[in-house]
Design an enzyme around this catalytic site. Structure first.
Site, PDB file in Angstrom:
ATOM      1  CE1 TYR A  92      -4.237   1.527   0.320  1.00  0.00           C
ATOM      2  CE2 TYR A  92      -3.220   2.859   2.033  1.00  0.00           C
ATOM      3  CZ  TYR A  92      -4.275   2.619   1.172  1.00  0.00           C
ATOM      4  OH  TYR A  92      -5.368   3.471   1.163  1.00  0.00           O
ATOM      5  CB  SER A 182       0.827  -5.762   2.281  1.00  0.00           C
ATOM      6  OG  SER A 182      -0.101  -4.996   3.007  1.00  0.00           O
ATOM      7  CD  GLN A 183      -1.920  -1.523  -2.951  1.00  0.00           C
ATOM      8  OE1 GLN A 183      -2.804  -0.687  -2.825  1.00  0.00           O
ATOM      9  NE2 GLN A 183      -0.699  -1.204  -3.367  1.00  0.00           N
ATOM     10  CG  ASP A 268      -0.598  -8.749   9.680  1.00  0.00           C
ATOM     11  OD1 ASP A 268      -0.889  -7.566   9.967  1.00  0.00           O
ATOM     12  OD2 ASP A 268      -0.340  -9.132   8.521  1.00  0.00           O
ATOM     13  CG  HIS A 297       1.343  -6.048   7.516  1.00  0.00           C
ATOM     14  ND1 HIS A 297       0.495  -7.024   7.031  1.00  0.00           N
ATOM     15  CD2 HIS A 297       1.478  -5.142   6.519  1.00  0.00           C
ATOM     16  CE1 HIS A 297       0.124  -6.721   5.806  1.00  0.00           C
ATOM     17  NE2 HIS A 297       0.698  -5.598   5.459  1.00  0.00           N
TER      18      HIS A 297
END
Length: 319
Positions: A92, A182-183, A268, A297
């Site tokens: 992100y 992640s993203q 996370d 994370h």
């Protein structure tokens, strides 16, 4: 952060109970048809860098709406091809950054495309599409309807990135791998469903999964952006969750067929473990998950990069 989600034995079997939109496949078929109506228009411009072991190209291609999307294509300096090619999507607010950030894959003998996410701060690609009122960030841009939602454009760009990478003279299209964390992990799940002939996908601590649960058990960003939007737009929960259903990684996972490596951090609070397991347990192809019990994370960090590198080599018959 201590353990806050479901116990480990429940996580291993956890599944989403959210119903997918009935026109999910038709929506994405329409989106990609509209996107491919524009020529790919890919260009690879050689870049002079101090990286003596790596060749670099400045990449531009046409994504959703024909809008230009940027990336860096890298390959070993002495490569003559054809090479397996890795397409990597950022976290992100990340992006292609600078070429020297992407040395791992070419050092291991792969071609590599690091691609921007339109509009986000780590790259060079704008998003020329406007938005109705939204909260700060990207999660609620155009969230009133799936046709206008930000990640519709992002996922269409991501599919075109694979097409662009495969068009490079050094790339072997039959050995294309999509990776991201992640993203980028959520985007990778989408690409794995929308590009059916990938050789492998690596999905690390994925975002954009099981929104219905995520927005109720964490207020950490980026999921927190959705909650803040709904504090102002009272009564819009049904509309928002319906839109998010069209980009939910759980539903893409159910359509994934390439061998997949997942990772999860059990502490996370950004991408809660249950949301990761919801996507993992829905994944239709051969799969494996690396679990990092005491990590948040960051997941497995550099340790997991080594695991992923070895796994991709094994899947491609190079390990």
């Amino acid at each position: 952060m201590a353990l806050f989600d479901l116990p480990a034995d429940q996580l291993r079997n956890y599944r989403s109970g959210t119903a997918e939109p009935p026109d999910f496949d038709a929506f994405w078929d329409k989106t990609l048809t509209e996107t491919r109506a524009h020529p790919l228009a890919v260009t690879f411009e050689p870049v002079d860098t101090p990286l003596t072991g790596v060749r670099v190209w400045d990449v531009t291609f046409a994504g959703y709406g024909g809008h230009p999307v940027k990336g860096w294509f890298t390959a070993p300096a002495d490569a003559t091809g054809p090479l397996p090619v890795v397409v990597q999507y950022p976290g992100y607010n990340g992006g292609r950054g600078l070429p020297h950030s992407w040395g791992l894959w070419p050092l291991a003998g792969y071609a590599h495309l690091a691609v921007d996410v339109r509009g986000q701060g780590g790259g060079d690609t704008p998003d020329p599409v406007g938005s109705a009122p939204s909260t700060a960030g990207f999660m609620t841009r155009g969230v009133e309807h799936q046709d206008t939602y930000f990640y519709r454009r992002v996922h269409a760009d991501a599919v075109r990135a694979v097409e662009a990478a495969r068009s490079h003279p050094l790339a072997d299209p039959t050995r294309t791998v999509a990776v991201g964390g992640s993203q980028g992990g959520g985007i990778t799940l989408a690409v794995g469903a929308l590009v059916p002939d990938l050789a492998a996908v690596a999905v690390d601590v994925p975002f954009l999964c099981h929104f219905e649960r995520a927005v109720t058990i964490t207020d950490a960003n980026p999921y927190g952006e959705i909650g803040r939007y709904l504090t102002v737009h009272r009564g819009a929960e049904g509309t928002v969750l319906r839109t998010l259903g069209y980009v939910d990684g759980v539903f893409f996972a159910a359509r994934g067929r390439a061998p997949a490596l997942f990772s999860v951090g059990l502490m996370d609070d950004v991408c809660p473990p249950s949301t990761v397991y919801a996507a993992y347990n829905a994944y239709a192809g051969e799969k494996r998950i690396e679990v990092y019990p005491f990590n948040r994370h960051e997941g497995g960090g550099a340790h997991h990069e080594a695991v992923r590198l070895r796994w991709v080599g094994e899947v491609l018959g190079r390990g």
